[in-house]
Design a protein around this motif. Sequence first.
Motif, PDB file in Angstrom:
ATOM      1  N   ASP A  61       0.834  -1.195   0.000  1.00 21.26           N
ATOM      2  CA  ASP A  61       0.000   0.000   0.000  1.00 21.26           C
ATOM      3  C   ASP A  61       0.874   1.253   0.000  1.00 21.26           C
ATOM      4  O   ASP A  61       2.107   1.169   0.019  1.00 21.26           O
ATOM      5  CB  ASP A  61      -1.004  -0.008   1.161  1.00 21.26           C
ATOM      6  CG  ASP A  61      -0.338  -0.026   2.534  1.00 21.26           C
ATOM      7  OD1 ASP A  61       0.781   0.518   2.676  1.00 21.26           O
ATOM      8  OD2 ASP A  61      -0.938  -0.574   3.477  1.00 21.26           O
ATOM      9  N   GLU A  62       0.244   2.413  -0.031  1.00 14.58           N
ATOM     10  CA  GLU A  62       0.986   3.669  -0.129  1.00 14.58           C
ATOM     11  C   GLU A  62       1.824   3.966   1.107  1.00 14.58           C
ATOM     12  O   GLU A  62       2.755   4.772   1.047  1.00 14.58           O
ATOM     13  CB  GLU A  62       0.013   4.822  -0.380  1.00 14.58           C
ATOM     14  CG  GLU A  62      -0.614   4.805  -1.762  1.00 14.58           C
ATOM     15  CD  GLU A  62      -1.522   5.988  -1.994  1.00 14.58           C
ATOM     16  OE1 GLU A  62      -1.140   6.884  -2.764  1.00 14.58           O
ATOM     17  OE2 GLU A  62      -2.622   6.019  -1.382  1.00 14.58           O
ATOM     18  N   VAL A 144      -3.506   4.033   0.337  1.00 13.67           N
ATOM     19  CA  VAL A 144      -3.207   4.403   1.724  1.00 13.67           C
ATOM     20  C   VAL A 144      -2.798   3.209   2.589  1.00 13.67           C
ATOM     21  O   VAL A 144      -1.693   2.699   2.469  1.00 13.67           O
ATOM     22  CB  VAL A 144      -4.403   5.150   2.360  1.00 13.67           C
ATOM     23  CG1 VAL A 144      -3.936   5.863   3.629  1.00 13.67           C
ATOM     24  CG2 VAL A 144      -4.985   6.176   1.399  1.00 13.67           C
ATOM     25  N   ALA A 145      -3.716   2.748   3.459  1.00  9.64           N
ATOM     26  CA  ALA A 145      -3.375   1.746   4.476  1.00  9.64           C
ATOM     27  C   ALA A 145      -4.073   0.414   4.221  1.00  9.64           C
ATOM     28  O   ALA A 145      -4.454  -0.285   5.162  1.00  9.64           O
ATOM     29  CB  ALA A 145      -3.745   2.273   5.859  1.00  9.64           C
ATOM     30  N   GLY A 166      -8.777   2.912   1.042  1.00  8.75           N
ATOM     31  CA  GLY A 166      -7.557   2.739   1.818  1.00  8.75           C
ATOM     32  C   GLY A 166      -7.615   3.275   3.227  1.00  8.75           C
ATOM     33  O   GLY A 166      -6.666   3.089   3.995  1.00  8.75           O
ATOM     34  N   LEU A 167      -8.705   3.938   3.613  1.00  4.66           N
ATOM     35  CA  LEU A 167      -8.871   4.423   4.984  1.00  4.66           C
ATOM     36  C   LEU A 167      -9.613   3.360   5.794  1.00  4.66           C
ATOM     37  O   LEU A 167     -10.542   2.717   5.297  1.00  4.66           O
ATOM     38  CB  LEU A 167      -9.651   5.740   4.997  1.00  4.66           C
ATOM     39  CG  LEU A 167      -8.988   6.907   4.258  1.00  4.66           C
ATOM     40  CD1 LEU A 167      -9.892   8.138   4.297  1.00  4.66           C
ATOM     41  CD2 LEU A 167      -7.615   7.221   4.847  1.00  4.66           C
ATOM     42  N   ALA A 193      -2.244   3.651  19.147  1.00  2.00           N
ATOM     43  CA  ALA A 193      -2.461   2.828  17.956  1.00  2.00           C
ATOM     44  C   ALA A 193      -3.047   3.650  16.817  1.00  2.00           C
ATOM     45  O   ALA A 193      -2.711   3.443  15.640  1.00  2.00           O
ATOM     46  CB  ALA A 193      -3.385   1.660  18.290  1.00  2.00           C
ATOM     47  N   VAL A 194      -3.907   4.600  17.149  1.00  2.00           N
ATOM     48  CA  VAL A 194      -4.527   5.455  16.134  1.00  2.00           C
ATOM     49  C   VAL A 194      -3.642   6.657  15.828  1.00  2.00           C
ATOM     50  O   VAL A 194      -3.391   6.984  14.656  1.00  2.00           O
ATOM     51  CB  VAL A 194      -5.924   5.908  16.591  1.00  2.00           C
ATOM     52  CG1 VAL A 194      -6.514   6.905  15.596  1.00  2.00           C
ATOM     53  CG2 VAL A 194      -6.850   4.702  16.750  1.00  2.00           C
ATOM     54  N   GLN A 195      -3.153   7.332  16.857  1.00  2.00           N
ATOM     55  CA  GLN A 195      -2.359   8.542  16.650  1.00  2.00           C
ATOM     56  C   GLN A 195      -1.043   8.265  15.922  1.00  2.00           C
ATOM     57  O   GLN A 195      -0.526   9.144  15.228  1.00  2.00           O
ATOM     58  CB  GLN A 195      -2.077   9.217  17.998  1.00  2.00           C
ATOM     59  CG  GLN A 195      -3.294   9.849  18.646  1.00  2.00           C
ATOM     60  CD  GLN A 195      -3.873  10.988  17.816  1.00  2.00           C
ATOM     61  OE1 GLN A 195      -3.151  11.713  17.131  1.00  2.00           O
ATOM     62  NE2 GLN A 195      -5.193  11.145  17.873  1.00  2.00           N
ATOM     63  N   ASN A 196      -0.525   7.060  16.047  1.00  2.00           N
ATOM     64  CA  ASN A 196       0.721   6.718  15.347  1.00  2.00           C
ATOM     65  C   ASN A 196       0.494   6.354  13.881  1.00  2.00           C
ATOM     66  O   ASN A 196       1.460   6.113  13.145  1.00  2.00           O
ATOM     67  CB  ASN A 196       1.422   5.553  16.053  1.00  2.00           C
ATOM     68  CG  ASN A 196       1.978   5.948  17.404  1.00  2.00           C
ATOM     69  OD1 ASN A 196       2.191   7.129  17.686  1.00  2.00           O
ATOM     70  ND2 ASN A 196       2.204   4.959  18.266  1.00  2.00           N
ATOM     71  N   ASN A 197      -0.754   6.325  13.469  1.00  2.00           N
ATOM     72  CA  ASN A 197      -1.089   5.983  12.080  1.00  2.00           C
ATOM     73  C   ASN A 197      -2.121   6.970  11.527  1.00  2.00           C
ATOM     74  O   ASN A 197      -3.206   6.576  11.088  1.00  2.00           O
ATOM     75  CB  ASN A 197      -1.646   4.557  12.008  1.00  2.00           C
ATOM     76  CG  ASN A 197      -0.643   3.516  12.446  1.00  2.00           C
ATOM     77  OD1 ASN A 197       0.244   3.131  11.684  1.00  2.00           O
ATOM     78  ND2 ASN A 197      -0.780   3.054  13.688  1.00  2.00           N
ATOM     79  N   PRO A 198      -1.802   8.262  11.537  1.00  2.00           N
ATOM     80  CA  PRO A 198      -2.806   9.266  11.156  1.00  2.00           C
ATOM     81  C   PRO A 198      -3.283   9.136   9.710  1.00  2.00           C
ATOM     82  O   PRO A 198      -4.434   9.452   9.407  1.00  2.00           O
ATOM     83  CB  PRO A 198      -2.076  10.593  11.385  1.00  2.00           C
ATOM     84  CG  PRO A 198      -0.622  10.252  11.291  1.00  2.00           C
ATOM     85  CD  PRO A 198      -0.508   8.879  11.876  1.00  2.00           C
ATOM     86  N   GLU A 199      -2.407   8.667   8.807  1.00  2.00           N
ATOM     87  CA  GLU A 199      -2.823   8.550   7.401  1.00  2.00           C
ATOM     88  C   GLU A 199      -3.963   7.545   7.235  1.00  2.00           C
ATOM     89  O   GLU A 199      -4.811   7.701   6.359  1.00  2.00           O
ATOM     90  CB  GLU A 199      -1.643   8.118   6.522  1.00  2.00           C
ATOM     91  CG  GLU A 199      -0.467   9.080   6.534  1.00  2.00           C
ATOM     92  CD  GLU A 199       0.565   8.691   7.570  1.00  2.00           C
ATOM     93  OE1 GLU A 199       1.719   9.150   7.447  1.00  2.00           O
ATOM     94  OE2 GLU A 199       0.222   7.930   8.503  1.00  2.00           O
ATOM     95  N   ALA A 200      -3.975   6.515   8.084  1.00  3.05           N
ATOM     96  CA  ALA A 200      -4.982   5.464   7.957  1.00  3.05           C
ATOM     97  C   ALA A 200      -6.359   5.903   8.436  1.00  3.05           C
ATOM     98  O   ALA A 200      -7.369   5.288   8.084  1.00  3.05           O
ATOM     99  CB  ALA A 200      -4.541   4.227   8.739  1.00  3.05           C
TER     100      ALA A 200
END
Length: 226
Positions: A61-62, A144-145, A166-167, A193-200
């Motif tokens: 993925d991206e 994206v993710a 991809g979100l 877990a969420v804040q470390n993967n903002p693009e997702a």
Amino acid sequence: MTESDPDASRIMDRVVNGRHLAGVAVLALVVALMGVAAVGAVTAQEGEPAEPVNIYGSAADELGNSVNNGTTIYAVVDGEEEDNLTAGPDGQFGGAGAFDDKLAVNGSTEVVFTVESPNGTEALNTTELGSADPVVEVNLTFPVATFAEIDATGDGEFATDTTGNGLLNDVNGDGEFTIFDVQAFFLNFETPAVQNNPEAFNFDGDENDQVTIFDVQELFLRLTLT
């Protein structure tokens, strides 16, 4: 026959003319048959099925996450599944070897690649079949993710993408997009877990590197519009 014999002369003229006409008729028949044979040969060539294009390669993925082991990759042409392969543990599908599996694809247009189903998330790149070599290596990139493994709620289930963009809208990872995902996102959007993967989880499309309450609001709006 003498020069003074007009009847004999007329008979000879008829014989000569008859032979000439017969020769012309035979020649015309030969030409016609050759034309039919040529048309038949062209038709046979045009009617022969094209050799399939055999495709192998990698998928990620991206965000750089490789396709997950066991994920099925589909080759789709004109909306119809042509073939599918299961990805291996190294982010690869198929191989370059003569006896390695490959996606065998027929057609004269482009092939679209998806994951999990023929109608699943589409890769951002396609392959033009008309100009492709018999064996083609492609490095697929998905949005994206798509292949991220993020346990957003801490319950052991990975969040997934159910819309193909991809979100990770399926926040609780149960395979569906419901109000429970919005609730789970509201309760967990500030966790590492969420804040470390903002693009997702960038549902509101801003350019900052944080997940905020506006992403939660946007996820709720997307649910109400489905």
